[in-house]
Design a protein around this motif. Structure first.
Motif, PDB file in Angstrom:
ATOM      1  N   ASP A 220      41.789  67.074  10.417  1.00  0.00           N
ATOM      2  CA  ASP A 220      43.229  67.913  10.106  1.00  0.00           C
ATOM      3  C   ASP A 220      42.414  69.299  10.570  1.00  0.00           C
ATOM      4  O   ASP A 220      41.156  69.261  10.428  1.00  0.00           O
ATOM      5  N   ASP A 221      43.652  70.035  10.811  1.00  0.00           N
ATOM      6  CA  ASP A 221      43.707  71.468  11.917  1.00  0.00           C
ATOM      7  C   ASP A 221      42.545  72.275  10.308  1.00  0.00           C
ATOM      8  O   ASP A 221      42.453  73.528  11.149  1.00  0.00           O
ATOM      9  N   ASN A 222      42.609  72.377   9.645  1.00  0.00           N
ATOM     10  CA  ASN A 222      42.904  73.629   8.479  1.00  0.00           C
ATOM     11  C   ASN A 222      41.336  72.789   7.731  1.00  0.00           C
ATOM     12  O   ASN A 222      41.071  72.517   7.524  1.00  0.00           O
ATOM     13  N   TYR A 223      40.043  73.715   7.909  1.00  0.00           N
ATOM     14  CA  TYR A 223      38.801  73.704   7.155  1.00  0.00           C
ATOM     15  C   TYR A 223      38.478  73.092   5.783  1.00  0.00           C
ATOM     16  O   TYR A 223      37.963  72.675   5.699  1.00  0.00           O
ATOM     17  N   ASN A 224      39.699  74.304   5.236  1.00  0.00           N
ATOM     18  CA  ASN A 224      39.468  73.722   3.822  1.00  0.00           C
ATOM     19  C   ASN A 224      39.972  72.051   3.567  1.00  0.00           C
ATOM     20  O   ASN A 224      38.913  71.399   2.829  1.00  0.00           O
ATOM     21  N   VAL A 225      40.479  71.194   4.300  1.00  0.00           N
ATOM     22  CA  VAL A 225      40.416  70.091   3.935  1.00  0.00           C
ATOM     23  C   VAL A 225      40.172  69.360   4.402  1.00  0.00           C
ATOM     24  O   VAL A 225      39.695  68.499   4.264  1.00  0.00           O
TER      25      VAL A 225
ATOM     26  N   PRO B 293      47.446  62.109  -0.484  1.00  0.00           N
ATOM     27  CA  PRO B 293      47.661  62.780   0.657  1.00  0.00           C
ATOM     28  C   PRO B 293      48.768  64.046   0.263  1.00  0.00           C
ATOM     29  O   PRO B 293      48.246  64.922   1.170  1.00  0.00           O
ATOM     30  N   LEU B 294      48.777  64.061  -0.643  1.00  0.00           N
ATOM     31  CA  LEU B 294      49.668  65.718  -0.903  1.00  0.00           C
ATOM     32  C   LEU B 294      49.031  66.716  -1.640  1.00  0.00           C
ATOM     33  O   LEU B 294      48.751  67.647  -0.880  1.00  0.00           O
ATOM     34  N   LEU B 295      48.211  66.328  -1.739  1.00  0.00           N
ATOM     35  CA  LEU B 295      46.736  67.118  -2.722  1.00  0.00           C
ATOM     36  C   LEU B 295      46.575  67.923  -1.441  1.00  0.00           C
ATOM     37  O   LEU B 295      45.612  68.663  -1.532  1.00  0.00           O
ATOM     38  N   MET B 296      45.954  66.988  -0.308  1.00  0.00           N
ATOM     39  CA  MET B 296      45.143  67.248   0.990  1.00  0.00           C
ATOM     40  C   MET B 296      46.054  68.701   1.609  1.00  0.00           C
ATOM     41  O   MET B 296      45.640  69.222   2.067  1.00  0.00           O
ATOM     42  N   GLN B 297      47.269  68.177   1.316  1.00  0.00           N
ATOM     43  CA  GLN B 297      47.769  68.867   1.869  1.00  0.00           C
ATOM     44  C   GLN B 297      48.382  70.511   1.176  1.00  0.00           C
ATOM     45  O   GLN B 297      48.510  71.574   1.972  1.00  0.00           O
TER      46      GLN B 297
END
Length: 389
Positions: free
Chosen positions: A241-246, A202-206
């Motif tokens: 998630d809102d972030n495309y990279n995630v 979870p931390l790495l995904m952020q």
């Protein structure tokens, strides 16, 4: 020191025999130390420390140091710590053994002060023993040492942190990584990479949301080390998630795990505004390769607003159909044209793979490239990858 007037005669006599005098000798003083040790009364520790300070005979000093270790009293930590400084490895082994027994949470302020001193030997020894103090504040101090100006301190801090569990370390990394500078972030991510713990996913995904290419690259590397089967649930949640990279990384890691991706989620991802997310969803559909997924790929190959995504869908449709036709061992006249085209495409892909040097990460944006087909262009930043193979 405590008043010993109320102690039994044996205790009082042994304390008096610790003192040097006309009728005293090394053997008598060693016997007094052993006698106090056998009584297991911690009130003897201050007297042993006083005797150690005044004693000149090395044999008696060694006897006292060993005895202090058996009492496991934090009150002896500072004295033993100072004694260990500047000693050769052979001569300080007994001291360190007793210090190991005496160290406790109560010694954290002393060790923190020793670390903040300018003396290298004190700093090094304090870092080694901070790893033995089971306290969150000890972990915070050691994490901070990963950003120390002294290059010798950083690996020592990393080694001491290995004595803690990843469940202890990772939440505390989460407390500081957002405000850390880029170099500190990279060192923290390298530490996470060493843990190989799914607890860090979870931390790495952020962290993948960072604007810094090097930070994202190190987060991707750490993620590859930490992903386990139990990470699939969190990765599926990350598809929203809102972030495309995630979202892109979540899809690719789910493919690596061979985990089932909800079909409804893939349909939604095909409508994403970001072409990299849509191309990653295409890769997921290719991995499924059933009639329903092929139908969706057909729609993407005709209707996606991005030419590269359309070509990706079209080429994969041809490849899947070619493989299916080969499996059926038959070729109809109506499919000759498509078959020739798909065979040629399949050969081209294999030829490119045979010539290509495998790359796991995009050298431009640092994102993971765990795709079912080696891409010519990075699906994240769009850079040409052919020059990096």
């Amino acid at each position: 020191m405590k008043d010993i007037s109320g102690k039994n005669k044996e205790f009082t006599s042994s304390v008096k025999k610790l003192q040097k005098g006309i009728f005293s000798n090394a053997d008598k003083r060693c016997n007094a130390v052993i006698s106090l040790e056998m009584m297991k009364d911690r009130d003897a520790v201050p007297y042993l420390l006083k005797a150690l300070k005044e004693e000149s005979d090395e044999r008696v000093r060694t006897c006292i140091i060993r005895s202090l270790g058996t009492f496991k009293d934090p009150g002896a930590t500072e004295t033993l710590f100072e004694l260990a400084l500047g000693r050769s490895p052979d001569s300080k082994q007994t001291i360190l053994s007793s210090l190991d027994s005496c160290i406790s949470d109560k010694d954290l302020p002393f060790l923190a002060d020793a670390l903040s001193s300018g003396k290298a030997d004190r700093r090094i020894l304090s870092i080694q023993y901070l790893g033995k103090v089971r306290n969150p504040d000890s972990i915070r101090i050691l994490l901070g040492c990963l950003n120390d100006k002294d290059m010798e301190i950083r690996p020592l801090a990393s080694a001491s942190l290995k004595s803690f569990t990843e469940e202890d370390i990772i939440p505390l990394i989460g407390e500081i990584i957002e405000k850390a500078d880029r170099y500190f972030k990279i060192r923290l991510l390298q530490l996470i990479n060493d843990t190989k713990s799914p607890f860090a996913v979870p931390l790495l995904m952020q962290v993948l949301k960072s604007d810094d290419v090097d930070v994202r690259s190190n987060a991707s590397k750490a993620l590859n080390s930490c992903i386990k089967e139990e990470s699939a649930v969190y990765l599926i949640d990350s598809l929203k998630d809102d972030n495309y990279n995630v979202k892109c990384v979540a899809i690719k890691e789910l493919l690596v795990l061979d985990a089932e991706i909800p079909f409804d989620a893939l349909i939604e991802l095909l409508e994403d505004e970001n072409e990299h997310v849509r191309s990653s969803a295409v890769e997921a559909l290719v991995a499924i390769a059933d009639e329903e997924s092929l139908s969706l790929l057909e729609k993407v190959s005709q209707a996606d607003p991005d030419e590269w995504v359309r070509k990706l869908a079209h080429n994969n449709i041809l490849r899947i159909r070619n493989q299916t036709t080969r499996g059926d061992n038959g070729h109809s006249d109506n499919n000759n044209k498509n078959n020739k085209e798909s065979v040629k495409l399949d050969k081209d892909i294999k030829a490119k793979k045979s010539r290509a040097r495998k790359i796991s990460f995009c050298p431009y944006c640092g994102n993971s490239l765990s795709l079912s087909i080696a891409p010519l262009f990075c699906p994240f930043c769009g850079e040409n990858l052919t020059d990096n193979r």
